[in-house]
Design an enzyme around this catalytic site. Sequence first.
Site, mmCIF file in Angstrom:
data_model
loop_
_atom_site.group_PDB
_atom_site.id
_atom_site.type_symbol
_atom_site.label_atom_id
_atom_site.label_comp_id
_atom_site.label_asym_id
_atom_site.label_seq_id
_atom_site.Cartn_x
_atom_site.Cartn_y
_atom_site.Cartn_z
ATOM 1 C CG ASN A 222 -26.336 121.187 -4.645
ATOM 2 O OD1 ASN A 222 -27.106 120.274 -4.956
ATOM 3 N ND2 ASN A 222 -26.716 122.244 -3.955
ATOM 4 C CB VAL A 223 -27.063 116.512 -8.275
ATOM 5 C CG1 VAL A 223 -25.896 115.554 -8.187
ATOM 6 C CG2 VAL A 223 -28.092 116.244 -7.193
ATOM 7 C CE1 TYR B 125 -36.740 110.024 -1.446
ATOM 8 C CE2 TYR B 125 -38.513 108.415 -1.316
ATOM 9 C CZ TYR B 125 -37.167 108.712 -1.450
ATOM 10 O OH TYR B 125 -36.250 107.695 -1.603
ATOM 11 C CB ALA B 126 -44.441 110.079 -3.306
ATOM 12 C CB ALA B 127 -44.076 114.512 -6.362
ATOM 13 C CG ASN C 189 -27.379 106.427 -5.214
ATOM 14 O OD1 ASN C 189 -28.121 105.522 -4.851
ATOM 15 N ND2 ASN C 189 -26.573 107.069 -4.367
ATOM 16 C CB ILE D 111 -32.225 100.503 1.514
ATOM 17 C CG1 ILE D 111 -33.058 100.175 0.257
ATOM 18 C CG2 ILE D 111 -30.845 99.859 1.446
ATOM 19 C CD1 ILE D 111 -33.369 98.726 0.018
HETATM 20 P P1 NAI Z 1 -28.136 108.411 1.979
HETATM 21 O O1 NAI Z 1 -28.753 109.573 2.657
HETATM 22 O O2 NAI Z 1 -27.436 107.384 2.799
HETATM 23 O O3 NAI Z 1 -27.137 108.911 0.831
HETATM 24 C C1 NAI Z 1 -27.511 109.895 -0.100
HETATM 25 C C2 NAI Z 1 -26.272 110.587 -0.611
HETATM 26 O O4 NAI Z 1 -26.691 111.603 -1.516
HETATM 27 C C3 NAI Z 1 -25.440 111.269 0.490
HETATM 28 O O5 NAI Z 1 -24.078 110.968 0.328
HETATM 29 C C4 NAI Z 1 -25.707 112.752 0.266
HETATM 30 O O6 NAI Z 1 -24.626 113.584 0.666
HETATM 31 C C5 NAI Z 1 -25.938 112.777 -1.247
HETATM 32 N N1 NAI Z 1 -26.684 113.954 -1.672
HETATM 33 C C6 NAI Z 1 -27.837 114.427 -1.156
HETATM 34 N N2 NAI Z 1 -28.189 115.555 -1.771
HETATM 35 C C7 NAI Z 1 -27.233 115.818 -2.703
HETATM 36 C C8 NAI Z 1 -27.030 116.856 -3.634
HETATM 37 N N3 NAI Z 1 -27.882 117.893 -3.746
HETATM 38 N N4 NAI Z 1 -25.940 116.797 -4.433
HETATM 39 C C9 NAI Z 1 -25.050 115.793 -4.310
HETATM 40 N N5 NAI Z 1 -25.186 114.789 -3.439
HETATM 41 C C10 NAI Z 1 -26.272 114.806 -2.638
HETATM 42 O O7 NAI Z 1 -29.324 107.764 1.139
HETATM 43 P P2 NAI Z 1 -29.456 106.320 0.472
HETATM 44 O O8 NAI Z 1 -30.400 105.542 1.288
HETATM 45 O O9 NAI Z 1 -28.133 105.767 0.163
HETATM 46 O O10 NAI Z 1 -30.232 106.716 -0.875
HETATM 47 C C11 NAI Z 1 -29.686 106.576 -2.170
HETATM 48 C C12 NAI Z 1 -30.827 106.679 -3.164
HETATM 49 O O11 NAI Z 1 -31.750 105.618 -2.946
HETATM 50 C C13 NAI Z 1 -31.635 107.983 -3.044
HETATM 51 O O12 NAI Z 1 -32.006 108.433 -4.329
HETATM 52 C C14 NAI Z 1 -32.873 107.544 -2.286
HETATM 53 O O13 NAI Z 1 -33.967 108.386 -2.526
HETATM 54 C C15 NAI Z 1 -33.052 106.149 -2.831
HETATM 55 N N6 NAI Z 1 -33.876 105.307 -1.985
HETATM 56 C C16 NAI Z 1 -33.468 104.981 -0.713
HETATM 57 C C17 NAI Z 1 -34.280 104.223 0.100
HETATM 58 C C18 NAI Z 1 -33.912 103.840 1.498
HETATM 59 O O14 NAI Z 1 -34.743 103.251 2.194
HETATM 60 N N7 NAI Z 1 -32.693 104.108 1.986
HETATM 61 C C19 NAI Z 1 -35.600 103.755 -0.376
HETATM 62 C C20 NAI Z 1 -35.898 104.119 -1.732
HETATM 63 C C21 NAI Z 1 -35.064 104.875 -2.489
#
Ligand code: NAI
Length: 246
Positions: free
Chosen positions: A62-63, A154-156, A89, A187
């Site tokens: 857990n990051v 989230y924005a912050a 990420n 995305i």
């Molecule tokens: P996702 O929800 O598909 O994947 C996120 C991953 O992070 C998951 O595997 C989850 O288990 C892991 N995760 C969440 N909290 C965690 C924690 N406390 N410790 C360890 N792992 C944790 O999301 P996605 O879309 O792949 O997002 C990846 C990055 O891109 C994120 O930082 C997100 O904020 C950013 N992002 C995504 C957008 C979108 O439209 N999908 C838009 C802008 C940014």
Amino acid sequence: MKMKGKTVVITGGANGIGAVAAELFGKQGAQVAIIDFNENAGEKLAARLHAQGIEAAFFKTNVAKDSEVKSTAEKVLAHFGKVDVLINNAGITRDAMLLKMESETFQQVIDVNLTGVFHCTQAFLPAMLEVGKGKIINTSSIAGLGGNVGQTNYAASKAGIVGMTRTWAKEFGRKGINVNAVSPGFIETDMIGTIPEKVLAHIKQMTPFTRLGRPEDIANAYLFLASDDADFINGTVLEVDGGMLK
Ligand code: NAI
């Protein structure tokens, strides 16, 4: 083979953008450390990458928890011997309009999206400083740069990522470390799964390419910033949103 022999750490690597990036980096010759708190998805992905001949290992973490991140960094270094690239990420959303947003929900998103990046960078940076080279890539968001209704927390967190990126670029550039961020638009991953169809249709219309982004679009940006091609790029925020913010 842009990543031949490199060790790449990807947080939130079990799903979505992170998982696609793990496979892309692996296919480019990297050893991949997948960090995530989703054990089931993380182990499955590591096994799938192994089957393709990619050296990958999953580390349940857990990051948001500093001690877990520190212990994972030790395990990753013991396993792979080094770290060349860190991709911060992992991220979550917990949306609500400001007047309805609970303080705990605000904090929860900050803890993962912002403090998590602080923890991971603190834990993995020393190994990069030791060899005088390394690439750190953070994940901001179109919401961090432009704001988004219902996403105060989230924005912050994602605007904070920009500040940390530029600060670290200045702190560690002279030590051979590049620190950059990618700012994705909308995305196609689970993260946008709760957005109603009507709103998604509007988002597409607001995007010059009239489509959502794909995880590959972001993974390719990570790969570019992680590669030697980006050696003189530092402190930048690369917008990968199809031109939506312009
Ligand atoms: P996702 O929800 O598909 O994947 C996120 C991953 O992070 C998951 O595997 C989850 O288990 C892991 N995760 C969440 N909290 C965690 C924690 N406390 N410790 C360890 N792992 C944790 O999301 P996605 O879309 O792949 O997002 C990846 C990055 O891109 C994120 O930082 C997100 O904020 C950013 N992002 C995504 C957008 C979108 O439209 N999908 C838009 C802008 C940014």
